[in-house]
Design an enzyme around this catalytic site. Structure first.
Site, short mmCIF file in Angstrom:
data_model
loop_
_atom_site.label_atom_id
_atom_site.label_comp_id
_atom_site.label_asym_id
_atom_site.label_seq_id
_atom_site.Cartn_x
_atom_site.Cartn_y
_atom_site.Cartn_z
N ASN A 1 5.90 86.09 -53.77
CA ASN A 1 5.24 87.30 -54.24
C ASN A 1 5.33 88.37 -53.17
OD1 ASN A 1 4.13 87.00 -56.93
ND2 ASN A 1 2.99 85.26 -56.07
N GLU B 1 14.00 102.92 -45.19
CA GLU B 1 14.72 102.41 -46.36
C GLU B 1 15.28 103.62 -47.12
OE1 GLU B 1 11.47 101.32 -45.69
OE2 GLU B 1 10.22 102.42 -47.09
N SER C 1 4.37 100.26 -46.33
CA SER C 1 5.00 101.26 -45.49
C SER C 1 5.41 100.52 -44.24
CB SER C 1 4.04 102.38 -45.16
OG SER C 1 3.20 102.01 -44.09
N SER C 2 6.29 101.03 -43.45
CA SER C 2 7.27 100.19 -42.83
C SER C 2 7.33 100.38 -41.33
CB SER C 2 8.61 100.49 -43.47
OG SER C 2 8.73 101.85 -43.81
#
Lengths: 158, 158, 158
Positions: free
Chosen positions: C38, C102, C43-44
């Protein structure tokens, strides 16, 4: 249970230009004080009796997973207005949860903030819950090249 | 490991009108029994041997973080139909995970539910996993002014 | 604190056709090695000193909750090109967090990967943080009927 329910919230905001939309968003997050965390967006309920704290008083773990509710809008049409606002409704009964609403639009902040506050009023009304107070916070920005705005209720722990 | 893997699931649904899209969605969540939680949307796998429980039997912590997979669609064109459906595929081998699929469209529920069930069949086929049973659940709504529908598989713990 | 901050990352990718967009996405996840989990999108930010590990070396709990940042794009126009890429910027000072970016587009991978790498450069520049190295990874796919691509930085624990 899965994850401990947060017990604080902080209202934050940021606006920025960037070379791409994601960069503009990322800079808006930095301006808001949450740019070096991993934000987990959720549907937006204020845990009962959550305490408001300044985001500056929180030492988030770098790269840590931080739950929040947010409004955001970006665009690359020079001259267009973008606004994002967040509103938190505090219930009279502090054993009940509050409601967080978010709204964003190509409009000035006054309009957007008025709508998001009404959304909280509606959320309390159809819950048959008494509303003590609404706090709202937002930001507006006129796009230069590629811009983003961001307004959030960050949930955390103390 | 990070977060305990859930071991129950509940199929829920709601449909509502609201003054804004987010209010309509919020009321649909309340109708579905998850309106006072913080929903964390995830890509959609059923943990092995997860047990189905009624959402009414769960006491979610108010404002707690609840993982789920969901379909939703909203709109503000009076008279348009909106439908959302969720389907869960249970594997023959209960040491394997199941597959959850979600679908939504401007269509009647029969169509949407047929598609989401086929999506589960496909998900098992390209996993080379034997399918024991599909459970699906959904809701359709004709928009009056501003409406939303919501169908979800809520994951939780027992 | 809420959830333990991850300390590893893995760059993964997948591309697939499917009967629906969600099935194509699901098959791309399987190809990437994360199809039976799952996924929790965030945010990265790369946690400080996170170690790169091969996704094949990780035994994810089936149906477990896995945090990640990803790029994805799908479509159903035969012949169109879709590309998704992820880039990770590693700071010189390993007590500082890195940046994950991304990007996805209807374009070839070279273009998309060049953009996502520049996004990392920008993210370090406006943080005034020294960049040691950029790692990027992506995938391109020409749509046959209904296709999806996926590129991600999966965060996990060791």
């Amino acid at each position: 249970m899965m994850v401990k329910t947060p017990n604080t919230y902080s209202l934050v905001r940021g606006a920025s230009e960037g070379r791409t939309r994601l960069n503009a968003f990322d800079k808006a997050l930095l301006q808001a004080g949450v740019g070096d965390t991993n934000l987990m967006r959720m549907s937006s309920i204020l845990p009962p009796a959550a305490e408001e704290v300044s985001v500056d008083s929180i030492q988030f773990p770098k790269g840590g997973l931080v739950p929040l509710a947010y409004a955001t809008i970006d665009g690359n049409t020079p001259g267009r207005l973008i606004s994002a606002a967040i509103a938190v409704g505090i219930p009279e009964d502090d054993r009940e949860p509050g409601v967080i609403m978010e709204f964003e639009d190509h409009a000035n902040l006054d309009n957007v903030e008025e709508i998001v506050r009404q959304m909280v009023v509606d959320g309390f009304e159809y819950r048959n819950r008494k509303l003590k107070e609404i706090k709202s916070f937002g930001i507006e920005h006129k796009i230069e090249t590629c811009g983003a705005v961001f307004a959030a209720a960050v949930l955390w722990y103390k």
